[in-house]
Each structure stands twice: as C-alpha cells, then as structure tokens.
Design a protein around this motif. Sequence first.
Motif, PDB file in Angstrom:
ATOM      1  N   GLY A  44     -12.275 -14.313 -32.852  1.00 39.87           N
ATOM      2  CA  GLY A  44     -11.347 -13.185 -32.913  1.00 39.87           C
ATOM      3  C   GLY A  44     -10.139 -13.620 -33.717  1.00 39.87           C
ATOM      4  O   GLY A  44      -9.743 -14.780 -33.647  1.00 39.87           O
ATOM      5  N   MET A  45      -9.590 -12.712 -34.509  1.00 42.93           N
ATOM      6  CA  MET A  45      -8.444 -13.096 -35.346  1.00 42.93           C
ATOM      7  C   MET A  45      -7.308 -12.093 -35.213  1.00 42.93           C
ATOM      8  O   MET A  45      -7.538 -10.896 -35.112  1.00 42.93           O
ATOM      9  N   ALA A  46      -6.087 -12.626 -35.242  1.00 42.53           N
ATOM     10  CA  ALA A  46      -4.909 -11.760 -35.308  1.00 42.53           C
ATOM     11  C   ALA A  46      -3.890 -12.383 -36.239  1.00 42.53           C
ATOM     12  O   ALA A  46      -3.638 -13.587 -36.165  1.00 42.53           O
ATOM     13  N   PHE A  47      -3.355 -11.569 -37.120  1.00 45.47           N
ATOM     14  CA  PHE A  47      -2.380 -12.030 -38.101  1.00 45.47           C
ATOM     15  C   PHE A  47      -1.021 -11.388 -37.844  1.00 45.47           C
ATOM     16  O   PHE A  47      -0.864 -10.572 -36.956  1.00 45.47           O
ATOM     17  N   GLN A  48      -0.076 -11.776 -38.686  1.00 47.44           N
ATOM     18  CA  GLN A  48       1.296 -11.292 -38.529  1.00 47.44           C
ATOM     19  C   GLN A  48       1.378  -9.765 -38.562  1.00 47.44           C
ATOM     20  O   GLN A  48       2.070  -9.157 -37.768  1.00 47.44           O
ATOM     21  N   ASN A  49       0.672  -9.163 -39.515  1.00 46.15           N
ATOM     22  CA  ASN A  49       0.716  -7.713 -39.621  1.00 46.15           C
ATOM     23  C   ASN A  49      -0.558  -7.113 -39.060  1.00 46.15           C
ATOM     24  O   ASN A  49      -1.635  -7.340 -39.594  1.00 46.15           O
ATOM     25  N   PRO A  50      -0.414  -6.351 -37.987  1.00 46.20           N
ATOM     26  CA  PRO A  50      -1.604  -5.718 -37.419  1.00 46.20           C
ATOM     27  C   PRO A  50      -2.197  -4.777 -38.463  1.00 46.20           C
ATOM     28  O   PRO A  50      -1.478  -3.965 -39.040  1.00 46.20           O
ATOM     29  N   THR A  51      -3.483  -4.916 -38.727  1.00 46.65           N
ATOM     30  CA  THR A  51      -4.104  -4.067 -39.739  1.00 46.65           C
ATOM     31  C   THR A  51      -4.879  -2.945 -39.053  1.00 46.65           C
ATOM     32  O   THR A  51      -6.090  -2.847 -39.166  1.00 46.65           O
ATOM     33  N   LEU A  52      -4.136  -2.129 -38.325  1.00 42.79           N
ATOM     34  CA  LEU A  52      -4.768  -1.006 -37.643  1.00 42.79           C
ATOM     35  C   LEU A  52      -4.910   0.148 -38.631  1.00 42.79           C
ATOM     36  O   LEU A  52      -4.024   0.390 -39.442  1.00 42.79           O
ATOM     37  N   MET A  53      -6.038   0.860 -38.547  1.00 46.42           N
ATOM     38  CA  MET A  53      -6.246   1.971 -39.474  1.00 46.42           C
ATOM     39  C   MET A  53      -5.507   3.198 -38.965  1.00 46.42           C
ATOM     40  O   MET A  53      -5.731   3.643 -37.836  1.00 46.42           O
ATOM     41  N   ARG A  61       0.038  -5.678 -29.737  1.00 45.50           N
ATOM     42  CA  ARG A  61      -0.754  -5.743 -28.502  1.00 45.50           C
ATOM     43  C   ARG A  61      -2.119  -5.087 -28.710  1.00 45.50           C
ATOM     44  O   ARG A  61      -3.144  -5.609 -28.256  1.00 45.50           O
ATOM     45  N   SER A  62      -2.141  -3.939 -29.415  1.00 47.95           N
ATOM     46  CA  SER A  62      -3.418  -3.271 -29.713  1.00 47.95           C
ATOM     47  C   SER A  62      -4.282  -4.155 -30.608  1.00 47.95           C
ATOM     48  O   SER A  62      -5.500  -4.238 -30.446  1.00 47.95           O
ATOM     49  N   ASN A  63      -3.615  -4.802 -31.544  1.00 50.23           N
ATOM     50  CA  ASN A  63      -4.293  -5.699 -32.471  1.00 50.23           C
ATOM     51  C   ASN A  63      -4.992  -6.835 -31.697  1.00 50.23           C
ATOM     52  O   ASN A  63      -6.131  -7.199 -31.993  1.00 50.23           O
ATOM     53  N   LEU A  64      -4.299  -7.365 -30.684  1.00 52.46           N
ATOM     54  CA  LEU A  64      -4.893  -8.427 -29.857  1.00 52.46           C
ATOM     55  C   LEU A  64      -6.097  -7.883 -29.080  1.00 52.46           C
ATOM     56  O   LEU A  64      -7.114  -8.563 -28.937  1.00 52.46           O
ATOM     57  N   CYS A  65      -5.983  -6.647 -28.603  1.00 52.80           N
ATOM     58  CA  CYS A  65      -7.115  -6.023 -27.900  1.00 52.80           C
ATOM     59  C   CYS A  65      -8.323  -5.925 -28.827  1.00 52.80           C
ATOM     60  O   CYS A  65      -9.454  -6.205 -28.430  1.00 52.80           O
ATOM     61  N   ARG A  66      -8.067  -5.518 -30.073  1.00 52.99           N
ATOM     62  CA  ARG A  66      -9.176  -5.401 -31.030  1.00 52.99           C
ATOM     63  C   ARG A  66      -9.825  -6.767 -31.277  1.00 52.99           C
ATOM     64  O   ARG A  66     -11.038  -6.887 -31.368  1.00 52.99           O
ATOM     65  N   ALA A  67      -8.976  -7.804 -31.366  1.00 55.11           N
ATOM     66  CA  ALA A  67      -9.512  -9.150 -31.606  1.00 55.11           C
ATOM     67  C   ALA A  67     -10.349  -9.637 -30.423  1.00 55.11           C
ATOM     68  O   ALA A  67     -11.218 -10.480 -30.577  1.00 55.11           O
ATOM     69  N   LEU A  68     -10.060  -9.098 -29.229  1.00 57.73           N
ATOM     70  CA  LEU A  68     -10.729  -9.584 -28.018  1.00 57.73           C
ATOM     71  C   LEU A  68     -11.915  -8.729 -27.586  1.00 57.73           C
ATOM     72  O   LEU A  68     -12.653  -9.103 -26.681  1.00 57.73           O
ATOM     73  N   ILE A  69     -12.123  -7.580 -28.240  1.00 59.14           N
ATOM     74  CA  ILE A  69     -13.103  -6.611 -27.728  1.00 59.14           C
ATOM     75  C   ILE A  69     -14.524  -7.179 -27.702  1.00 59.14           C
ATOM     76  O   ILE A  69     -15.318  -6.837 -26.832  1.00 59.14           O
ATOM     77  N   HIS A  70     -14.860  -8.054 -28.643  1.00 58.92           N
ATOM     78  CA  HIS A  70     -16.216  -8.611 -28.611  1.00 58.92           C
ATOM     79  C   HIS A  70     -16.266  -9.944 -27.846  1.00 58.92           C
ATOM     80  O   HIS A  70     -17.209 -10.711 -27.979  1.00 58.92           O
ATOM     81  N   GLU A  71     -15.230 -10.175 -27.023  1.00 61.32           N
ATOM     82  CA  GLU A  71     -15.177 -11.353 -26.142  1.00 61.32           C
ATOM     83  C   GLU A  71     -15.447 -12.652 -26.899  1.00 61.32           C
ATOM     84  O   GLU A  71     -16.378 -13.394 -26.581  1.00 61.32           O
ATOM     85  N   PRO A  72     -14.604 -12.931 -27.895  1.00 62.95           N
ATOM     86  CA  PRO A  72     -14.821 -14.122 -28.724  1.00 62.95           C
ATOM     87  C   PRO A  72     -14.550 -15.405 -27.947  1.00 62.95           C
ATOM     88  O   PRO A  72     -13.742 -15.411 -27.016  1.00 62.95           O
ATOM     89  N   GLU A  73     -15.245 -16.443 -28.358  1.00 66.63           N
ATOM     90  CA  GLU A  73     -15.044 -17.743 -27.728  1.00 66.63           C
ATOM     91  C   GLU A  73     -13.769 -18.401 -28.275  1.00 66.63           C
ATOM     92  O   GLU A  73     -13.094 -19.135 -27.571  1.00 66.63           O
ATOM     93  N   ILE A  74     -13.478 -18.111 -29.553  1.00 65.97           N
ATOM     94  CA  ILE A  74     -12.313 -18.712 -30.200  1.00 65.97           C
ATOM     95  C   ILE A  74     -11.390 -17.620 -30.742  1.00 65.97           C
ATOM     96  O   ILE A  74     -11.855 -16.666 -31.348  1.00 65.97           O
ATOM     97  N   MET A  75     -10.098 -17.783 -30.505  1.00 63.16           N
ATOM     98  CA  MET A  75      -9.118 -16.858 -31.068  1.00 63.16           C
ATOM     99  C   MET A  75      -8.270 -17.586 -32.099  1.00 63.16           C
ATOM    100  O   MET A  75      -7.662 -18.619 -31.793  1.00 63.16           O
ATOM    101  N   MET A  76      -8.234 -17.055 -33.317  1.00 63.42           N
ATOM    102  CA  MET A  76      -7.398 -17.618 -34.361  1.00 63.42           C
ATOM    103  C   MET A  76      -6.167 -16.733 -34.501  1.00 63.42           C
ATOM    104  O   MET A  76      -6.287 -15.545 -34.829  1.00 63.42           O
ATOM    105  N   LEU A  77      -5.022 -17.301 -34.248  1.00 70.63           N
ATOM    106  CA  LEU A  77      -3.794 -16.518 -34.217  1.00 70.63           C
ATOM    107  C   LEU A  77      -2.843 -17.046 -35.281  1.00 70.63           C
ATOM    108  O   LEU A  77      -2.268 -18.126 -35.130  1.00 70.63           O
TER     109      LEU A  77
END
Length: 235
Positions: free
Chosen positions: A79-88, A149-165
């Motif tokens: 799962g990845m999250a960057f500085q700018n949430p890239t929500l559509m 916070r929504s961006n983090l939810c999106r990164a976690l939705i597929h229950e990743p083993e690793i989170m890159m922040l």
Amino acid sequence: PALVDLRQVSLTYRVGKEETLALADATLSIAKGEFIAVVGPSGCGKSTLMKLVTGLLPPSSGEVHVRGEKVVRPIKGVGMAFQNPTLMPWRTTRDNILLPLEIVAPHKQQFRRKRAEYAARAERLLASVGLGGFGDKYPWQLSGGMQQRSNLCRALIHEPEIMMLDEPFGALDAFTREELWGIMQLLWLERRFTAVLVTHDLREAVYLADTVYVMSRRPGRVVMTKRIDIPRPRT
Ligand code: ADP
Ligand code: ADP
C-alpha cells in the motif's frame, strides 16, 4: 524473521553520461510488523530506497529480498501513500477507497458482485480514521487532513502487508499533522502492517517508528541507525 532484507544495495542513476550514486552499499532489514522511518535531507536517496524495496527499481549492485525471495519485479501486497493524496475528484470518498479493489478485479462483474462487502470494509476503515459517514462526500468537500485520512484508507483497502509512506503528512499544518500521527499509530496497532515512512520530520519519525534510519547529505549513505524502544499502548 526479516520481511525485507537489503544486502549491500547500491543504486546509480545514469542519464546520458552523468552518473548519480543515489544509494551506497545499504544493508538493512525490516522485520514483519516493524515500523521504520527513514529521515534525511532532500536528495539523500530516500525515494530511491523505497523504489528498491518495492521492486520498482532494480539495484545496480547487491540484492533485495522480500519474504525470503530475491526481488526481480514490483512486489505485490504493497500500500502506498504520498504527500499529495491523489483522490479522483469525480468519485466519492467511498469509490476512491474501493478503486484498488476495482482495478485488480479480473472482471467488472466480479467487483460488482462483491461491492456491498467491499463497501462495508471501506466504511469500517473510514470509521477507524474518524471519518465514519463521510463515504458519500467528494474529496473536494473534505479538508486536507480528511483527504489524507481517506488516502490512507485507500492504501489499506486491499490489506497490504507493507505500507510505503512517502511524506504522507508533509503538506499538512502542524496541528493536523500531529492528529494524523495518532491515527497512523492506531491503524498500525490494529493491523500490524510493516511500515516504511520517509519523512523530514525527526519528531514524526520518533513518534511513529521502532527504528529510525538517518541518511546523510552525501547521497546514499545511511549514517546512523537508532532503534527506539517505546512502550506502546496494548489494544
Ligand atoms: P530523496 O528522496 O531523499 O529526496 P532521491 O532518492 O529522490 O532522494 O534522490 C537521490 C539522488 O538521486 C539525488 O541526487 C537525485 O537527484 C538523484 N535522482 C533521483 N531520481 C533520479 C532519476 N530518475 N534520474 C537521475 N537521478 C535521479
Ligand atoms: P472507470 O474505469 O470505472 O470508468 P473512472 O471513473 O476513474 O473509472 O474513469 C476512467 C478514466 O476516465 C479515468 O482514469 C480518467 O482518466 C477519466 N475520467 C473519468 N471522469 C473524469 C472526469 N470527470 N474528469 C477527468 N477525467 C475523467
């Protein structure tokens, strides 16, 4: 046991005749469920380290192992999250969070069949970051902190083993940033993913991580490793 193992990894970028050593002889291992932070000035090789860990870049020398296997292509379960949430902007928060599941579904039908179950999962995630009931809002109706916070939810939705922040809180004001540290820590305590956080903020690194890797201005050098023993709340 180590989930991620970097063994004497170097990376040199070549652009025409110009060579840049972005990571020099880095050896480090990340245990399953560990939270590490990488701090250092711009250009010291933090992003390069992230790309090597996830297999987006092959090392120039040395080896990267994930789950005991040599990494030769981008790894799954990240799962990845960057500085700018890239929500559509044309999708609701819920539909943004569901996007990773929609993309990996082999058929649209399959996604639609499971949609209710997935939406419930998104709702639970939203609730755990304090956004219960916000699924119908559009990103532009949310504050910067709420978008991240929504961006983090999106990164976690597929229950990743690793989170890159990668600097996920860098664009937020000081108050909101510290609020998000608390939320990040709760998510990690709940889910125990392995996390790699890149940040300029030493306080943030110390607050969140078990181990802090400090990189120097001389590109690519890890100059200090500080293991932090913080008593954590048990949940
Ligand atoms: P950080 O994330 O700490 O700012 P980077 O890993 O992005 O550092 O960059 C490390 C060094 O590699 C810098 O000197 C940067 O200019 C260089 N670099 C990064 N990406 C590339 C690239 N695609 N091509 C050439 N040089 C690059
Ligand atoms: P789907 O594949 O389910 O239709 P999207 O709604 O994201 O998913 O639309 C697919 C693509 O269409 C997007 O990646 C985007 O490039 C483009 N797109 C859709 N709606 C808009 C919009 N309102 N503004 C800009 N681009 C859009």
